[in-house]
Design a protein around this motif. Structure first.
Motif, PDB file in Angstrom:
ATOM      1  N   THR A 180       0.833  -1.200   0.000  1.00 51.29           N
ATOM      2  CA  THR A 180       0.000   0.000   0.000  1.00 51.29           C
ATOM      3  C   THR A 180       0.868   1.250   0.000  1.00 51.29           C
ATOM      4  O   THR A 180       1.858   1.333   0.713  1.00 51.29           O
ATOM      5  CB  THR A 180      -0.931   0.008   1.225  1.00 51.29           C
ATOM      6  N   GLN A 181       0.472   2.210  -0.820  1.00 50.78           N
ATOM      7  CA  GLN A 181       1.149   3.497  -0.891  1.00 50.78           C
ATOM      8  C   GLN A 181       0.217   4.593  -0.408  1.00 50.78           C
ATOM      9  O   GLN A 181      -0.990   4.551  -0.660  1.00 50.78           O
ATOM     10  CB  GLN A 181       1.563   3.824  -2.324  1.00 50.78           C
ATOM     11  N   VAL A 182       0.787   5.590   0.254  1.00 52.15           N
ATOM     12  CA  VAL A 182       0.045   6.765   0.705  1.00 52.15           C
ATOM     13  C   VAL A 182       0.384   7.890  -0.257  1.00 52.15           C
ATOM     14  O   VAL A 182       1.555   8.219  -0.444  1.00 52.15           O
ATOM     15  CB  VAL A 182       0.427   7.157   2.146  1.00 52.15           C
ATOM     16  N   GLU A 183      -0.636   8.460  -0.891  1.00 48.47           N
ATOM     17  CA  GLU A 183      -0.424   9.553  -1.833  1.00 48.47           C
ATOM     18  C   GLU A 183      -1.241  10.762  -1.408  1.00 48.47           C
ATOM     19  O   GLU A 183      -2.420  10.637  -1.096  1.00 48.47           O
ATOM     20  CB  GLU A 183      -0.859   9.154  -3.245  1.00 48.47           C
ATOM     21  N   LEU A 184      -0.603  11.915  -1.440  1.00 54.62           N
ATOM     22  CA  LEU A 184      -1.293  13.183  -1.217  1.00 54.62           C
ATOM     23  C   LEU A 184      -1.221  13.939  -2.538  1.00 54.62           C
ATOM     24  O   LEU A 184      -0.176  14.461  -2.904  1.00 54.62           O
ATOM     25  CB  LEU A 184      -0.642  13.972  -0.087  1.00 54.62           C
TER      26      LEU A 184
ATOM     27  N   LEU B 244      -6.189  12.812  -0.303  1.00 55.13           N
ATOM     28  CA  LEU B 244      -5.399  11.757   0.312  1.00 55.13           C
ATOM     29  C   LEU B 244      -5.927  10.404  -0.166  1.00 55.13           C
ATOM     30  O   LEU B 244      -7.120  10.128  -0.030  1.00 55.13           O
ATOM     31  CB  LEU B 244      -5.469  11.852   1.835  1.00 55.13           C
ATOM     32  N   VAL B 245      -5.029   9.593  -0.718  1.00 48.89           N
ATOM     33  CA  VAL B 245      -5.423   8.318  -1.311  1.00 48.89           C
ATOM     34  C   VAL B 245      -4.506   7.219  -0.789  1.00 48.89           C
ATOM     35  O   VAL B 245      -3.288   7.401  -0.709  1.00 48.89           O
ATOM     36  CB  VAL B 245      -5.327   8.379  -2.859  1.00 48.89           C
ATOM     37  N   LEU B 246      -5.099   6.090  -0.423  1.00 46.42           N
ATOM     38  CA  LEU B 246      -4.340   4.866  -0.167  1.00 46.42           C
ATOM     39  C   LEU B 246      -4.501   4.003  -1.410  1.00 46.42           C
ATOM     40  O   LEU B 246      -5.624   3.730  -1.842  1.00 46.42           O
ATOM     41  CB  LEU B 246      -4.865   4.124   1.056  1.00 46.42           C
TER      42      LEU B 246
ATOM     43  N   GLU C 220      -7.934   1.927  -5.133  1.00 46.26           N
ATOM     44  CA  GLU C 220      -7.647   3.213  -4.508  1.00 46.26           C
ATOM     45  C   GLU C 220      -8.787   3.569  -3.580  1.00 46.26           C
ATOM     46  O   GLU C 220      -9.952   3.382  -3.922  1.00 46.26           O
ATOM     47  CB  GLU C 220      -7.528   4.323  -5.557  1.00 46.26           C
ATOM     48  N   VAL C 221      -8.446   4.082  -2.406  1.00 47.80           N
ATOM     49  CA  VAL C 221      -9.448   4.529  -1.442  1.00 47.80           C
ATOM     50  C   VAL C 221      -9.097   5.956  -1.046  1.00 47.80           C
ATOM     51  O   VAL C 221      -7.985   6.226  -0.587  1.00 47.80           O
ATOM     52  CB  VAL C 221      -9.480   3.625  -0.190  1.00 47.80           C
TER      53      VAL C 221
ATOM     54  N   GLU D 145       1.481  10.851   9.115  1.00 50.58           N
ATOM     55  CA  GLU D 145       1.296   9.775  10.101  1.00 50.58           C
ATOM     56  C   GLU D 145       1.144   8.423   9.412  1.00 50.58           C
ATOM     57  O   GLU D 145       1.718   7.431   9.843  1.00 50.58           O
ATOM     58  CB  GLU D 145       0.068  10.050  10.972  1.00 50.58           C
ATOM     59  N   LEU D 146       0.349   8.396   8.349  1.00 51.95           N
ATOM     60  CA  LEU D 146       0.126   7.133   7.644  1.00 51.95           C
ATOM     61  C   LEU D 146       1.384   6.642   6.937  1.00 51.95           C
ATOM     62  O   LEU D 146       1.672   5.444   6.932  1.00 51.95           O
ATOM     63  CB  LEU D 146      -1.019   7.284   6.640  1.00 51.95           C
TER      64      LEU D 146
END
Length: 175
Positions: free
Chosen positions: A109-113, A125-127, A133-134, A151-152
């Motif tokens: 999983t990647q955290v994207e802003l 903000l997307v996981l 994608e959420v 934080e994520l």
């Protein structure tokens, strides 16, 4: 916005996102009754003086106020819960109860802003994990979304889990 982050080394991390937009339901009802009494009271006094159309508009105003307060109170029940465990991420979204749930593998999983071009200084903000994608925190302001993304990123992704272990191991060897 209300964000709660709890850390438990055995259970992982839990983030609870909730908008901070309305008082509780009993307070909302008291506000509605008070404003309605004032508005309808003025309408009744005007109707007694022969200005009866004002009472109609006062009634419409009370209906619009009631609808707005109801929608606001319903939105205050929105919740997004992110549970990060050793191998999985579980995201639950809903209003008063879980309406949508998503499962993702933590390592993939990647955290994207993302910065949205259609709005001034607006982000998303997307996981993202494989083909899924959420979107998270749509009710957060940009600063809160940035803080949550940081934080994520600290606890999600391929390097998050082993990175903490690596730094602890290097720190122990140095000390």
């Amino acid at each position: 916005m209300t964000t709660q982050a709890s850390t438990d080394s055995l259970a992982g991390r839990r983030f609870v996102l909730a908008p901070n937009i309305a008082p509780n339901w009993p307070q909302t009802v008291r506000i509605f009754i008070g404003l309605s009494a004032v508005c309808l009271g003025i309408g009744v006094v005007c109707a007694a003086c022969g200005l009866w159309p004002i009472l109609t508009f006062a009634g419409l105003e009370v209906l619009a106020l009631g609808a707005a307060l109801y929608v606001s109170a319903r939105r205050s029940l929105d919740r997004e819960v992110i549970n990060v465990t050793d191998n999985n991420i579980r995201i639950e979204k809903g209003r008063g109860r879980v309406e949508q749930a998503y499962e993702m593998e933590r390592a993939w999983t990647q955290v994207e802003l993302r910065r949205l071009s259609r709005r001034w200084d607006e982000t998303q903000l997307v996981l993202r994990s494989r083909d899924r994608e959420v979107t998270l925190g749509s009710f957060l302001d940009p600063d809160e979304r940035l803080s949550l993304a940081r934080e994520l990123k600290g606890c999600i992704g391929p390097m998050a889990r082993c990175g903490g272990t690596l730094f602890r191991t290097l720190g122990e060897k140095a000390g």
